[in-house]
Design a protein around this motif. Structure first.
Motif, mmCIF file in Angstrom:
data_model
loop_
_atom_site.group_PDB
_atom_site.id
_atom_site.type_symbol
_atom_site.label_atom_id
_atom_site.label_comp_id
_atom_site.label_asym_id
_atom_site.label_seq_id
_atom_site.Cartn_x
_atom_site.Cartn_y
_atom_site.Cartn_z
ATOM 1 N N ARG A 199 0.838 -1.211 0.000
ATOM 2 C CA ARG A 199 0.000 0.000 0.000
ATOM 3 C C ARG A 199 0.872 1.260 0.000
ATOM 4 N N ASP A 200 1.882 1.282 0.855
ATOM 5 C CA ASP A 200 2.769 2.450 0.907
ATOM 6 C C ASP A 200 3.577 2.590 -0.376
ATOM 7 N N PHE A 201 3.978 1.463 -0.949
ATOM 8 C CA PHE A 201 4.715 1.484 -2.222
ATOM 9 C C PHE A 201 3.836 2.030 -3.334
ATOM 10 N N GLU A 202 2.590 1.567 -3.387
ATOM 11 C CA GLU A 202 1.653 2.043 -4.410
ATOM 12 C C GLU A 202 1.413 3.544 -4.255
ATOM 13 N N LEU A 203 1.264 4.007 -3.022
ATOM 14 C CA LEU A 203 1.066 5.437 -2.775
ATOM 15 C C LEU A 203 2.288 6.239 -3.212
ATOM 16 N N ALA A 204 3.478 5.722 -2.899
ATOM 17 C CA ALA A 204 4.711 6.407 -3.293
ATOM 18 C C ALA A 204 4.817 6.502 -4.809
ATOM 19 N N ALA A 205 4.479 5.403 -5.500
ATOM 20 C CA ALA A 205 4.546 5.408 -6.962
ATOM 21 C C ALA A 205 3.567 6.414 -7.556
ATOM 22 N N ALA A 206 2.416 6.574 -6.910
ATOM 23 C CA ALA A 206 1.376 7.462 -7.440
ATOM 24 C C ALA A 206 1.637 8.926 -7.127
ATOM 25 N N THR A 207 2.286 9.191 -5.980
ATOM 26 C CA THR A 207 2.390 10.580 -5.518
ATOM 27 C C THR A 207 3.821 11.096 -5.381
ATOM 28 N N GLY A 208 4.802 10.183 -5.419
ATOM 29 C CA GLY A 208 6.183 10.603 -5.187
ATOM 30 C C GLY A 208 6.561 10.633 -3.721
ATOM 31 N N ALA A 209 5.646 10.224 -2.830
ATOM 32 C CA ALA A 209 5.950 10.168 -1.400
ATOM 33 C C ALA A 209 6.969 9.070 -1.123
ATOM 34 N N GLU A 210 7.503 9.073 0.087
ATOM 35 C CA GLU A 210 8.450 8.039 0.470
ATOM 36 C C GLU A 210 7.725 6.726 0.743
ATOM 37 N N PRO A 211 8.250 5.597 0.283
ATOM 38 C CA PRO A 211 7.679 4.300 0.670
ATOM 39 C C PRO A 211 8.032 3.996 2.117
ATOM 40 N N ALA A 212 7.504 2.904 2.645
ATOM 41 C CA ALA A 212 7.788 2.548 4.034
ATOM 42 C C ALA A 212 9.294 2.443 4.270
ATOM 43 N N ALA A 213 9.995 1.763 3.387
ATOM 44 C CA ALA A 213 11.456 1.668 3.456
ATOM 45 C C ALA A 213 12.005 2.008 2.082
ATOM 46 N N SER A 214 12.742 3.080 1.989
ATOM 47 C CA SER A 214 13.260 3.564 0.712
ATOM 48 C C SER A 214 14.539 2.846 0.319
ATOM 49 N N GLY A 215 14.981 3.104 -0.901
ATOM 50 C CA GLY A 215 16.266 2.573 -1.322
ATOM 51 C C GLY A 215 17.388 3.022 -0.406
#
Length: 319
Positions: A272-288
C-alpha cells in the motif's frame, strides 16, 4: 506478496519471470498470472506494467533492478538491496535520476507492533533510551532453506538474511544509524560455507547500545525486541515475524501494562505504501536509501566478525 498486491485497489500481477521455464509456467498457472517468461525484458516491454517486485536470489537484485529502473518501472526489491554497498548506491542514484520509486521490503517496520514501539519511544514514556536488544534467532523454515544455507555467491548466510532486518528495525525505532560494531559469527549446524548465527553489539550516535542476535538454528526460541530507558522498558515478544503476531508489554514504576497494536497484514501495508509512493512521489515505508544503510550495517557486522575488531560503519554520501 501476490495476495498483498491483489489486495490493493488497482493491484494486478501481470507477469512472473523465472530463469526456469517449467517453474515459471507452473507458478503462473497456480496463481492465475496471465503471462510468464524467462526473459525479464519481455515483462519490462509491457506498457501495462508500472512496477516490478524483485524476489530473486540476492546476487540478481542489482541487474534486475537496474533493468527495471532503466525501463521506467517502479521497483520494490527484497532485502538485502544488493550484494555490495556500491551496487545498492548505484540503484538509489539510478532510481532518483530516472524519477521512479525504489523501495525495499523491510516488512518489519510496517508491522503494527513495531509502529507501536516506535510511538512509545517517541512519546518519551521510556525516558532517555539506554539500550536495545533484538533477538531474531529462529529456525529457518523448510521452504526457505537451500541457497540461504550453502551459497555465498548467491548472498546466503544469516547476516544478509536477518542482520539487515535488525539493522533496519533499529534505525526505524530510534531514528539513528549505528556508528560502530563488534561481532562474532558461527556455523552451528545448518550453514555450509556461510554463517548461520551471528551476534553483534552496535554503538549509536547518542550512546545507545544495541545487541543483535540472529540465527537460523534455534528451533525452540522466540523472537523479539527489548527497549530499555531511564523511565521504562518495552518487552516485545514474537514480533520479528511475517505475520501480525506477538505481544508488547510496557514496564514502568507504575507497573506493567499490555500495549495494544494494529494487527493488519504487514505485506499489505508495504505494498500500500509502495503504491502510494509510486502514485504521488511520497516516500515508501522503506526507501532505497534505507535499504542501502541497513546493508552497510550488515557489511560492517560481517567484516567486524572476520577481522576480530571494532569497525566504524561508513555510509558516505549518495551522489
Amino acid at each position: 506478496m501476490i495476495d498483498a498486491v491483489r489486495a490493493q485497489t488497482e493491484g494486478r500481477v501481470d507477469w512472473v519471470v523465472s530463469g526456469n521455464a517449467d517453474h515459471a509456467a507452473g507458478y503462473a498457472g497456480r496463481y492465475g498470472i496471465a503471462n510468464w517468461t524467462t526473459a525479464l525484458e519481455d515483462a519490462l516491454a509491457d506498457d501495462a506494467v508500472t512496477s516490478v517486485y524483485i524476489s530473486s536470489t540476492n546476487e540478481k537484485h542489482f541487474g534486475q533492478a537496474m533493468a527495471a529502473i532503466a525501463a521506467g518501472k517502479h521497483v520494490l526489491c527484497e532485502k538485502p538491496l544488493a550484494m555490495t554497498a556500491e551496487e545498492a548506491s548505484a540503484m538509489v542514484v539510478a532510481a532518483r535520476d530516472r524519477g521512479v520509486i525504489l523501495a525495499v521490503n523491510h516488512h518489519l517496520r510496517s508491522a503494527g507492533s513495531h509502529r507501536a514501539i516506535r510511538a512509545l519511544i517517541a512519546s518519551g514514556r521510556l525516558g532517555r533510551i539506554l539500550s536495545l536488544r533484538v533477538f531474531h534467532a529462529v529456525h529457518l523454515p523448510e521452504h526457505l532453506r537451500g541457497w540461504r544455507l550453502d551459497d555465498a555467491s548467491a548472498g546466503g548466510g544469516v547476516i544478509a538474511d536477518l542482520t539487515v532486518h535488525n539493522a533496519d528495525t533499529v534505525r526505524y525505532l530510534v531514528g539513528e544509524d549505528p556508528v560502530s560494531v563488534v561481532a562474532e559469527t558461527a556455523s552451528t549446524g545448518m550453514g555450509k560455507g556461510v554463517e548461520d548465527s551471528a551476534m553483534s553489539v552496535w554503538t549509536m550516535p547518542s550512546g545507545i547500545m544495541v545487541f543483535s542476535h540472529e540465527s537460523f538454528t534455534h528451533p525452540h526460541s522466540a523472537s523479539g525486541i527489548e527497549v530499555h530507558g531511564t523511565e521504562g522498558s518495552v518487552i516485545a515478544r514474537g514480533v520479528m515475524a511475517q505475520d501480525p503476531v506477538g505481544e508488547i508489554e510496557l514496564v514502568t514504576s507504575a507497573g506493567r501494562e499490555t500495549v495494544p497494536f494494529d494487527k493488519s497484514g504487514l505485506y499489505e501495508a508495504v505494498v500500500r505504501d509502495f503504491e502510494l509512493a509510486a502514485a504521488t512521489g511520497a516516500e515508501p515505508a522503506a526507501s532505497g536509501a534505507d535499504g542501502l544503510k541497513s546493508l552497510q550495517v550488515a557489511i560492517a557486522v560481517r567484516e567486524a566478525a572476520r577481522t576480530d575488531r571494532r569497525l566504524a560503519v561508513t555510509y558516505g554520501e549518495v551522489q
